[in-house]
Structures are given as C-alpha cells and as structure tokens.
Design a protein around this motif. Structure first.
Motif, PDB file in Angstrom:
ATOM      1  N   ASP A  38       0.738  -1.231   0.184  1.00 51.67           N
ATOM      2  CA  ASP A  38      -0.046  -0.058  -0.065  1.00 51.67           C
ATOM      3  C   ASP A  38       0.883   1.137   0.156  1.00 51.67           C
ATOM      4  OD1 ASP A  38      -2.722   1.156   0.152  1.00 51.67           O
ATOM      5  OD2 ASP A  38      -2.053   1.708   2.178  1.00 51.67           O
ATOM      6  N   LEU A  39       2.066   1.216   0.844  1.00 52.80           N
ATOM      7  CA  LEU A  39       2.730   2.462   0.882  1.00 52.80           C
ATOM      8  C   LEU A  39       3.357   2.735  -0.103  1.00 52.80           C
ATOM      9  CD1 LEU A  39       3.699   2.780   4.811  1.00 52.80           C
ATOM     10  CD2 LEU A  39       2.317   4.115   3.470  1.00 52.80           C
ATOM     11  N   ALA A  40       3.886   1.561  -1.060  1.00 45.59           N
ATOM     12  CA  ALA A  40       4.649   1.671  -2.329  1.00 45.59           C
ATOM     13  C   ALA A  40       3.884   2.589  -3.108  1.00 45.59           C
ATOM     14  CB  ALA A  40       5.102   0.207  -2.871  1.00 45.59           C
ATOM     15  N   VAL A  41       2.694   2.361  -3.135  1.00 51.94           N
ATOM     16  CA  VAL A  41       1.800   3.106  -4.132  1.00 51.94           C
ATOM     17  C   VAL A  41       1.529   4.653  -3.455  1.00 51.94           C
ATOM     18  CG1 VAL A  41      -0.412   3.007  -5.268  1.00 51.94           C
ATOM     19  CG2 VAL A  41       0.782   1.124  -4.944  1.00 51.94           C
ATOM     20  N   ARG A  42       0.955   4.650  -2.212  1.00 56.61           N
ATOM     21  CA  ARG A  42       0.541   5.964  -1.868  1.00 56.61           C
ATOM     22  C   ARG A  42       0.967   6.570  -0.522  1.00 56.61           C
ATOM     23  NH1 ARG A  42      -3.889   5.897   1.532  1.00 56.61           N
ATOM     24  NH2 ARG A  42      -4.393   3.869   2.689  1.00 56.61           N
ATOM     25  N   SER A  43       2.523   6.275  -0.366  1.00 55.17           N
ATOM     26  CA  SER A  43       2.910   6.987   0.917  1.00 55.17           C
ATOM     27  C   SER A  43       2.702   8.494   1.012  1.00 55.17           C
ATOM     28  CB  SER A  43       4.474   6.573   1.035  1.00 55.17           C
ATOM     29  OG  SER A  43       5.037   7.092   0.074  1.00 55.17           O
TER      30      SER A  43
END
Ligand SMILES: [Zn+2]
Length: 202
Positions: A38-43
């Motif tokens: 998730d964070l790879a996409v929308r951090s």
C-alpha cells in the motif's frame, strides 16, 4: 485535506504477533506485506507515518504462564529480542516511517497513544520520549489512518484514543488482523459508535 495534516499509524507489526511468533495472529504476515504494498503506491497521501511496537521489559500480569488471551498473554515482544522486531514483510515500508514509538515497558499498554518516541536502535529507551498524541499535535496532524495488529486489541484501543483526542480517525480493516476473528463485527460496531470510520475494502 492537505497531506501534511494526515498521518498513518502502523500498530505493532512485530514478529511475535505474526505467524510462528510467540503470540501469533493469523494473517499477521499478510498485513505486514499489505501495508508495504500500500505504501509503495500511496505513501505521499500521508505527511507523517509512524510505527508502534509492544516493547516489554517487566509488564507484570500482562504476561502469564496460563494466559486467558483477553487480559493475560504468553510472553511476547520482549524489548530487544527478535520477537519485538518489525516483521520482515514490513521492511519495504520502513523507509517511509518518520518516527517509531514503543509502549508497555512495565505494564500492559494496548493503545498506541501510550507509546513514547523511541531512539532508533535503542533497546532500553527511557520513559521520557514524547507521547504519540503530543507528537501528532506538534506535527499539525488532524486525521489518522490506523493499520496493524491486532484489530480487536491494540488497533481498537489506538482508534478509540485517537477520536478521544479529537482526531478524524479511520481504521483500514483489510490491513489489520485480529486475535479473535469472530469478534471483529462487534469491534467494528463499537468503533463506528465511537465515530471511527472503518474501511472494509482494500
Ligand atoms: Zn503486550
């Protein structure tokens, strides 16, 4: 809302709370990997990303040889041990984490709002680190998303304290895992009653 006012709180994604850990929660490893993905996409959605860790030195009756898995537990997340480390599945996300908080040194502490800022790498932090709530206020955060382990204990307690501290609070359910999965519906209802937003889709 400006991203600078938003924080992600990653609760207790530690080896002892994942499969093969001392207090294993089914789905823990998947939560670790899911948060990292998730964070790879929308951090960039978050101005601030923080972790908490259960970090026990001598937490009294929180530990038991005959645990009831409600108020007492097998020995877990002992400060400085591999069980207290972040699950390796979370590793790709740690570069986005700006602050690490630890809780429970000498007593049970379910809520991340009982956690204090940790000096990186220190196994024996003092009791003087900044509390999570003070850190969020100092940073100008008004809204928090909460993920991690366990839904029915530390995620729940953190979310209830977050709303009590006036934060716009969301629990992202697919990025959390429960000790007692059969309790999740009741936990979700209680959170919603407390004005926590619960996202049920990933
Ligand atoms: Zn604990």
């Amino acid at each position: 809302m400006d991203a600078s006012e938003r924080a992600l709180l990653i609760i207790d994604v530690q080896n002892d709370f994942c499969e093969h850990g001392a207090l294993a929660v089914a789905g823990g490893a998947a939560v670790a990997a899911g948060i990292a993905t998730d964070l790879a996409v929308r951090s960039a959605d978050y101005g601030h990303i923080a972790t908490t860790q259960d970090w026990h030195i001598d937490p009294g009756t929180h530990f038991s040889d005959t645990p009831d898995f409600i108020d007492s537990w097998p020995v877990h997340c002992v400060a400085g041990t591999p069980g207290a480390d972040f699950h390796p599945g979370l590793s790709p996300a740690l570069g986005h984490v700006g602050a690490r908080f630890r809780k429970g040194r000498f007593a049970a502490a379910y809520s991340g709002f009982e956690a204090r800022l940790a000096a990186d790498g220190e196994a024996s932090d003092s009791e003087s680190g900044m509390l999570l709530g003070d850190w969020l206020r100092t940073a100008g955060v008004t809204s928090v998303d909460i993920v991690g382990i366990a839904t029915d204990f530390c995620v729940r307690a953190t979310a209830l304290d977050a709303v009590a501290q006036g934060l716009d609070t969301t629990v992202i359910l697919p990025l959390s895992a429960a000790v007692h999965p059969q309790s999740v519906a009741e936990v979700v209802a209680g959170l919603q009653d407390a004005r926590v937003t619960v996202l049920t889709l990933g």
